[in-house]
Structure formats: structure tokens, C-alpha cells
Design an enzyme around this catalytic site. Structure first.
Site, mmCIF file in Angstrom:
data_model
loop_
_atom_site.group_PDB
_atom_site.id
_atom_site.type_symbol
_atom_site.label_atom_id
_atom_site.label_comp_id
_atom_site.label_asym_id
_atom_site.label_seq_id
_atom_site.Cartn_x
_atom_site.Cartn_y
_atom_site.Cartn_z
ATOM 1 C CD GLU A 229 -3.144 -1.766 1.081
ATOM 2 O OE1 GLU A 229 -3.838 -0.371 0.243
ATOM 3 O OE2 GLU A 229 -3.315 -2.913 0.090
ATOM 4 C CB CYS A 263 -1.863 7.084 1.709
ATOM 5 S SG CYS A 263 -3.297 6.915 1.706
HETATM 6 P P1 NAD Z 1 8.342 4.782 4.290
HETATM 7 O O1 NAD Z 1 8.364 4.080 3.123
HETATM 8 O O2 NAD Z 1 9.054 5.765 4.670
HETATM 9 O O3 NAD Z 1 8.251 3.853 5.836
HETATM 10 C C1 NAD Z 1 7.353 2.963 5.873
HETATM 11 C C2 NAD Z 1 7.809 1.531 6.829
HETATM 12 O O4 NAD Z 1 9.130 0.753 5.816
HETATM 13 C C3 NAD Z 1 8.601 2.176 8.180
HETATM 14 O O5 NAD Z 1 8.427 1.046 8.580
HETATM 15 C C4 NAD Z 1 10.234 2.133 7.469
HETATM 16 O O6 NAD Z 1 11.392 1.655 8.603
HETATM 17 C C5 NAD Z 1 10.176 0.983 6.217
HETATM 18 N N1 NAD Z 1 11.275 0.591 5.447
HETATM 19 C C6 NAD Z 1 11.279 2.315 5.089
HETATM 20 N N2 NAD Z 1 12.816 1.950 4.439
HETATM 21 C C7 NAD Z 1 13.089 0.394 4.394
HETATM 22 C C8 NAD Z 1 13.448 -0.618 3.947
HETATM 23 N N3 NAD Z 1 14.217 0.119 2.419
HETATM 24 N N4 NAD Z 1 13.036 -1.611 3.662
HETATM 25 C C9 NAD Z 1 12.653 -2.517 4.815
HETATM 26 N N5 NAD Z 1 11.480 -1.445 5.465
HETATM 27 C C10 NAD Z 1 11.720 0.334 5.330
HETATM 28 O O7 NAD Z 1 6.598 5.340 4.866
HETATM 29 P P2 NAD Z 1 6.082 6.609 5.616
HETATM 30 O O8 NAD Z 1 7.486 7.906 5.393
HETATM 31 O O9 NAD Z 1 6.474 6.015 7.128
HETATM 32 O O10 NAD Z 1 4.791 6.779 5.292
HETATM 33 C C11 NAD Z 1 4.450 7.571 4.444
HETATM 34 C C12 NAD Z 1 4.117 6.919 3.076
HETATM 35 O O11 NAD Z 1 3.058 6.298 3.478
HETATM 36 C C13 NAD Z 1 3.225 8.470 1.954
HETATM 37 O O12 NAD Z 1 4.437 7.586 0.295
HETATM 38 C C14 NAD Z 1 2.617 7.524 1.729
HETATM 39 O O13 NAD Z 1 1.360 7.847 1.365
HETATM 40 C C15 NAD Z 1 2.614 5.936 2.437
HETATM 41 N N6 NAD Z 1 1.045 5.406 2.848
HETATM 42 C C16 NAD Z 1 0.310 4.793 2.045
HETATM 43 C C17 NAD Z 1 -1.155 4.334 2.226
HETATM 44 C C18 NAD Z 1 -2.275 3.468 1.649
HETATM 45 O O14 NAD Z 1 -2.733 2.890 2.657
HETATM 46 N N7 NAD Z 1 -1.553 3.756 0.163
HETATM 47 C C19 NAD Z 1 -1.551 4.543 3.566
HETATM 48 C C20 NAD Z 1 -0.988 5.790 4.176
HETATM 49 C C21 NAD Z 1 0.754 5.996 4.106
#
Ligand code: NAD
Length: 481
Positions: A229, A263
Site C-alpha cells: 500500500e 496517502c
Molecule cells: P516509509 O516508506 O518511509 O516507511 C514505511 C515503513 O517501511 C517504516 O516502518 C520504515 O521503517 C520501513 N522502511 C523504510 N525503508 C525500508 C526499506 N528499504 N526496507 C524495509 N523497510 C523499510 O513511509 P512513511 O514515510 O513512514 O509513510 C508515509 C508514506 O506512506 C506516504 O508515501 C504515504 O502515501 C504512504 N501511505 C500509504 C497508505 C496506503 O494505504 N496506500 C496509507 C498511509 C500512508
């Protein structure tokens, strides 16, 4: 990443929580050991355990809401709605499990039955984002546990306190400690968890950058479930409407709810040329009235800060980049407190820009594009690699049909904000927004796999054609007891 993870309140900069970073291997091993017993329980047992979790969430709703508000910076009223979503998720998931993954028996001739049943994958990893630190991981954890999986959950490094509290509530409700494990850590621990050979799948909510990296990491492992997501660069089109004031409210809600950190927030307002000036006047006036303040402030703010100073710097820098590349400022994005990540809503008309960046700017920043025809509006809406949500405000039923048929997104709304989605419906996107594994009501689909069985009470078989006429053929029809 050091050995301790510290969480700070965005609104004050004060330390909120700290803990040692987890050892991913031992957490996965614990969950791995625990899942067969959890999977062997009746689904009614797991449902009842999760209903006790609802009781625990309700009993601690104010504590949880306060923690969410402090750790994310979102207003307390909004944090309370997040807690409600956490509690509501259990009944929705129980219904979804029954509807999306039901047992079926298809009676055949001579007592033959074909059965369809579902099995859990085993141990699933859940990676959560910071913007809804309880509701969104919970939207994976509850259906995963209900289906009989064990779960290793790593909350965002920006919101570990809420993640830890969520896990504590599950444990206090009777979910065995080994069945749901918490990993405290950042991207390094996320990578280690995703790469762990003992997980059977990964349920991810976060940015497209991370999602694409995970998709690469999972390439060549078709046996593992990967549900992504991701973000959006969502359009909201305003077309013919006599009620520009209400249209402006819908635009402002779409763009600035949660300080633009959903998002599904609208990032691009696409408006009919003739309506642009009066609509932008309304949007600008309304945006100027939004209260930006501490999560617990009185009067209650509409928006809190964004998650941290780095995010605020990134947004203000991008506002300047849009300006210096031909964007016309409708409303400046400002930083009312220099060292804290509060941002006022920014609006910029990018119609004149030769090349508009197709990136998700995750904050209160709305770009405006004026167009001459409805076809151009739809083309502009689809002018993105993302495909999460899209709204049409105004128009006619015929124009909405045209919009619905042509808009490339997983959530398509009419006269509703881009961020209005029912948890009783699937939620997901296409392109860079998801990998066709929508969450919310359809999360049940990726938490269990279907098993088809052909079954008969008696051992009975015959070969009707292709046998020589000899004594041996008689044996085929003989019944062995
Ligand atoms: P992020 O991608 O930075 O982090 C999400 C998670 O992934 C965190 O737990 C982080 O520690 C982990 N992570 C980061 N890099 C990683 C890697 N290389 N390998 C494995 N794990 C890793 O996202 P964020 O900044 O915490 O959240 C905001 C983002 O989430 C926005 O882009 C938003 O649009 C999206 N989002 C999507 C939805 C949806 O349902 N589609 C809902 C809410 C937020």
C-alpha cells in the site's frame, strides 16, 4: 541506527519514548514457533480474542489517542477518530473473513464433495507508516491474526511508541506474546525483516520508494505474499458547479486534512479555466482560516505539525522549486515557528510549468492546473505514475460516468473528498500506489490462501477406458477395505 530508538513529539521537540532496537532474528523465530498452535485454534477462538482486544482499546482509548496525538502531532480529535477505526477494524475483519474467505462445499455425484477452505500463510511481517501509526498496521495485523497467521510488526521509526502500545493491547487481550512480536527499529530492521527467510509474506504500508525497493527484494520469490500500500499524487477535478463554496470545502478537506499527510490527500486541483479564479479565491480564504496548532490546543486546530523538521524542510524546499520553475503562488506555505515543523497550507498554480514533477509531496501543499475541456481534465488527472484516489466535484451524472470509466485509480469519488473511503470497501491503488492487493475489506484476501479439496468418504475408484480385457482389470473395481 544506534542501539536505542528515540521518539520525539513533533509539536514540542520533547523526547516521548525510547527503547532498545530489536533483534529481528529472535523476533521472527518466536513468531515462527508460535504460529502452528495459533493456526490450529478455531476461528471463533481467534475472533473472541480479538473482540477482547476491542474492549482493551476502548478501555484505554484516551491514553491511546493522547499518545497518537503526541507522537504524530495530529490534533487530538483526529487521533480519537483513529482509535475508533482501530476498534472498528475487528468486526469489519470478522465480516470480511467470512465473506471473502468462506469455506465452501460443492456436492458431487456418489458422495463426492469438492471443498474450498483457506489456510494462513504462516508468519507475516507488517511494516507500518507514521501517519496512521495505529490504524494502518492494525488493518494488516487484525486480519492476519484472524486468519491464523503469526505476525512480526515493525512500526515506523517515527512512531514506535504507538506501535508498542498497540502490541501491548493485543497481548493484554490474550493474543499470545509469541504470536504477535514487535520489532523496534528503522529501515535497517525493516530490510532485515523483509529479507528474513522464515517469513511467509510482508504486508507493507508506506512510501512508493520503499515499496518499489521491497518489490525488487521479493523478486524471484513467488511463494511469498507481498501486499504493498503506497502513496499517491491524487487529483481532484472541479467542474461545473453553482456551489463554489462547498466545492472549496471539499478541496480544502481533500488537500489539508491531516496536514496533507494522508496517502489519499489531493495533491493536484484540476479546475475548469472559467471557474479557476472564483474557486481559488474561496479555497484560499478557507485555507487561511484553518487553525494550525499543537494537537491539544484550544480551540482545536484543523492541522498539527508535519512529522518532523526534515519533512517540513523538504516541503518548503519543494514549494520554492515549483515557484522558481514557473509556479504562480496562490497562497504561501510558511513556517510559523522556526524550529518546529508547523506548516501553513500552501497553494501554487503550476499550469504554466513546462514539466511538473510527478512525486508525492506528503504535506499541506496543493498544486493547481487549469484546463479548458473535461477530456483535458481527465488526461491531466491520469498524468501520473500513481493511481490511488481521484475525485470529481460538480459535473453531471454523464460526466461522472466518463470520469469513472477513464480515471486510473483504486478509489474514485464524486462530490466527496479524495480521502473519503469506507473501511467496508477495499482500499488500494494501481501504478506506484499498490500491487493489486488492496487492503481494508479485502485484506482478508492476502492473509489466507485458498485450498481446493476433492473428498469422498469411501475409497472408491475405477478406470473406465483404456484397459486391456484381462483378469487384472477386475481388480480395479474391487473395493479394498
Ligand atoms: P516509509 O516508506 O518511509 O516507511 C514505511 C515503513 O517501511 C517504516 O516502518 C520504515 O521503517 C520501513 N522502511 C523504510 N525503508 C525500508 C526499506 N528499504 N526496507 C524495509 N523497510 C523499510 O513511509 P512513511 O514515510 O513512514 O509513510 C508515509 C508514506 O506512506 C506516504 O508515501 C504515504 O502515501 C504512504 N501511505 C500509504 C497508505 C496506503 O494505504 N496506500 C496509507 C498511509 C500512508
Amino acid at each position: 541506527m544506534t542501539d536505542a530508538l528515540i521518539s520525539f513529539e513533533p509539536a514540542t521537540g520533547e523526547e516521548l519514548w525510547r527503547s532498545a532496537v530489536s533483534d529481528v532474528d529472535s523476533e521472527v523465530e518466536a513468531a515462527r514457533r508460535a504460529w502452528p498452535e495459533w493456526a490450529s485454534k478455531a476461528v471463533t477462538y481467534r475472533s473472541e480474542t480479538l473482540r477482547r482486544f476491542v474492549d482493551r482499546v476502548k478501555a484505554e482509548s484516551e491514553t491511546l489517542a493522547d499518545l497518537i496525538a503526541r507522537e504524530t502531532g495530529k490534533p487530538l480529535w483526529e487521533a480519537r477518530t483513529e482509535v475508533e477505526s482501530v476498534a472498528n477494524k475487528v468486526d469489519i475483519s470478522i465480516k470480511a473473513y467470512a465473506e471473502r474467505t468462506p469455506n465452501r462445499r460443492i456436492e458431487g455425484a456418489m458422495g463426492l464433495r469438492n471443498a474450498v477452505r483457506h489456510k494462513p500463510h504462516g508468519t507475516l511481517a507488517v511494516l507500518g507508516p507514521y501517519n496512521f501509526p495505529a490504524h494502518l498496521p492494525n488493518g494488516h495485523i487484525v486480519p492476519a491474526l484472524l486468519a491464523g497467521n503469526s505476525v512480526v510488526f515493525k512500526p515506523s521509526e517515527k512512531t514506535p511508541a504507538v506501535g508498542a502500545k498497540l502490541v501491548e493491547l493485543f497481548h493484554s487481550a490474550g493474543v499470545p506474546e509469541e504470536v504477535l512480536r514487535l520489532v523496534v527499529g528503522g529501515p535497517e530492521q525493516g530490510k532485515a525483516l523483509a529479507a528474513h527467510p522464515a517469513i511467509d509474506g510482508l504486508l507493507f504500508t508506506g512510501s512508493a520508494t520503499t515499496g518499489v525497493a521491497l518489490s525488487r527484494q521479493f523478486a524471484g520469490q513467488p511463494g511469498k505474499m507481498l501486499a504493498l500500500e503506497m502513496g499517491g499524487n491524487n487529483p481532484i477535478i472541479v467542474w461545473d458547479t453553482a456551489d463554489l463554496h462547498t466545492a472549496a470545502i471539499l478541496v480544502v478537506q481533500s488537500a489539508f486534512l491531516s496536514a496533507g499527510q494522508r496517502c489519499s490527500n489531493a495533491r493536484r486541483l484540476i479546475v475548469k479555466q472559467g471557474l479557476a479564479e472564483p474557486l481559488l479565491d474561496e479555497v484560499k480564504t478557507l485555507a487561511g482560516r484553518l487553525i494550525v496548532d499543537h494537537p491539544h490546543a484550544d480551540p482545536a486546530p484543523y492541522m498539527g505539525p508535519v512529522i518532523d523538521n526534515e519533512a517540513a524542510d523538504h516541503l518548503t524546499e519543494n514549494f520554492l522549486i515549483l515557484m522558481s520553475n514557473g509556479g504562480r503562488v496562490v497562497r504561501h506555505m510558511s513556517r510559523p515557528i522556526a524550529d518546529r515543523p508547523f506548516l501553513t497550507p500552501g497553494i501554487i498554480d503550476v499550469t504554466g510549468m513546462a514539466e511538473r514533477p510527478d512525486v508525492e509531496l506528503f504535506g499541506p501543499l496543493l498544486q493547481v492546473v487549469r484546463v479548458d475541456s473535461f477530456e483535458a481534465a481527465i488526461a491531466e488527472a491520469n498524468n501520473t505514475s500513481f493511481g490511488l484516489s481521484a475525485s470529481l466535484i460538480g459535473g453531471t451524472p454523464q460526466l461522472y460516468d466518463q470520469f469513472w470509466a477513464n480515471a486510473r485509480a483504486g478509489v474514485i469519488n464524486w462530490n466527496r473528498p479524495t480521502n473519503g473511503a469506507s473501511s467496508a470497501a477495499p482500499f488500494g491503488g494501481i501504478g506506484l500506489s499498490g500491487n493489486h492487493r488492496p487492503s481494508a475489506f479485502y485484506a482478508a484476501d492476502y492473509c489466507a490462501y485458498p485450498v481446493a479439496s476433492s473428498e469422498s468418504d469411501a475409497v472408491r475408484a475405477s478406470i473406465g477406458v483404456g484397459l486391456r480385457e484381462d483378469e487384472g482389470a477386475k481388480l480395479v473395481t474391487k473395493k479394498y477395505l
